[in-house]
Design a protein around this motif. Structure first.
Motif: not given
Length: 334
Positions: A281-307
């Motif tokens: 949600e950082a104002p300066g986050a570009d599209a590539a960084a937000r994609i990488r962060l989304t991929q990192a969320l998928a690495e969270m255990p179980g369904t931690t990042a599902l919502e």
């Protein structure tokens, strides 16, 4: 004064005086009735001049030129002597360091000594191939001094040789940690990067402490590799830098996997999620960084990042929304 008395008073042997005479360097100006050499006071002074210049390291040819050349300039000769003396001292210092290195390795035989000397020669080569061969050469029962390998690594610019040196250091064991840790304080970022990469492959609490300190480095690459190494050791202090690595790349995939592993600890799962969402949600986050962060969320255990992923499925950025939707569906099926 006859040659025997001159030799006695000057300290120059009669044999050397005859040699000076044969060279034309100091020829007695007189002869006795019996044909013996007879030296005048001026001849004796010249002998003393010759001996004085010899103590400075001049050759006899140089001395002859100095005494007989009317255009001789002492400054030029002295400067040359200084340069030659400095070169000799440098060679002697190098020899001293080489001997100390051999001694530190505690060789048990002459074969051990020769192996270490050969390693020193190889590492000092100007050719990367020769340095690589020296590191990878069979050692039989002789272990290479770890300190020597660590010192060589800190100055090695060739990536293949540096990789071989890291392998050799990890394989040899010994106390190379202190040298590598000292490399983390070098003014050159390249040296600090080599040091942190080598430390990352070594075990021990002292290594962990050095890597933790390296996360305060001003160089992004040093901080990134320190955080990756610490994350792999389960050190949660690396989490903020791992999140930054996901944002900035490279090594974002590895950093995301490490964050997922650290989030297995319930005490850290919420904090890691908060940092990732805040970065998204950082104002300066570009599209590539937000994609990488989304991929990192998928690495969270179980369904931690599902919502969070379900919310991102409606993101204004189509790429982020597509990736988040795919991961959300995958987690839902789990």
């Amino acid at each position: 004064m006859l040659i025997g008395e001159v030799a006695h008073r000057s300290g120059v042997s009669a044999r050397m005086l005859r040699h000076y005479d044969a060279l034309g360097l100091v020829r007695p100006t007189g002869r006795t009735v019996g044909g013996y050499r007879e030296y005048s006071p001026e001849d004796i002074r010249r002998i003393l001049y010759v001996e004085g210049l010899r103590t400075l390291g001049l050759s006899l040819a140089q001395i002859a030129g100095a005494l007989d050349d009317s255009g001789f300039t002492p400054a030029t000769l002295v400067a040359d002597l200084i340069q030659r003396t400095e070169d000799r001292l440098r060679r002697e210092r190098e020899l001293l360091e080489r001997l100390r290195t051999v001694d530190a390795a505690e060789p048990g035989s002459w074969q051990d000594v020769l192996r270490i000397v050969e390693l020193l020669r190889g590492l000092g080569s100007q050719h990367a191939t020769r340095r690589l061969q020296a590191v990878l050469a069979p050692t039989e029962n002789t272990s290479a001094p770890t300190e020597l390998l660590a010192e060589a690594l800190l100055t090695e610019s060739d990536p293949n040789v540096a990789g071989a040196l890291r392998w050799a250091i990890a394989r040899a064991g010994g106390d190379g940690v202190a040298t590598l840790a000292a490399g983390l304080t070098a003014p050159e970022p390249e040296v600090r990067r080599r040091a942190v990469l080598a430390l990352a492959e070594l075990p021990g609490e002292d290594v962990t402490a050095a890597l933790t300190e390296a996360m305060r480095d001003t160089d992004t690459t040093v901080r990134r590799h320190a955080a990756l190494a610490l994350g792999a050791r389960g050190v949660t202090a690396a989490v903020p830098e791992l999140v930054a690595t996901v944002v900035e790349g490279p090594n974002d995939v590895e950093a995301g996997e490490l964050l997922g592993a650290l989030a297995q600890d319930a005490r850290w799962a919420d904090r890691i999620m908060s940092w990732l969402v805040e970065a998204l949600e950082a104002p300066g986050a570009d599209a590539a960084a937000r994609i990488r962060l989304t991929q990192a969320l998928a690495e969270m255990p179980g369904t931690t990042a599902l919502e969070v992923l379900r919310q991102l499925a409606g993101d204004a950025d189509p790429a982020v929304a597509l990736i988040a939707s795919a991961f959300a569906n995958m987690l839902s099926e789990r």
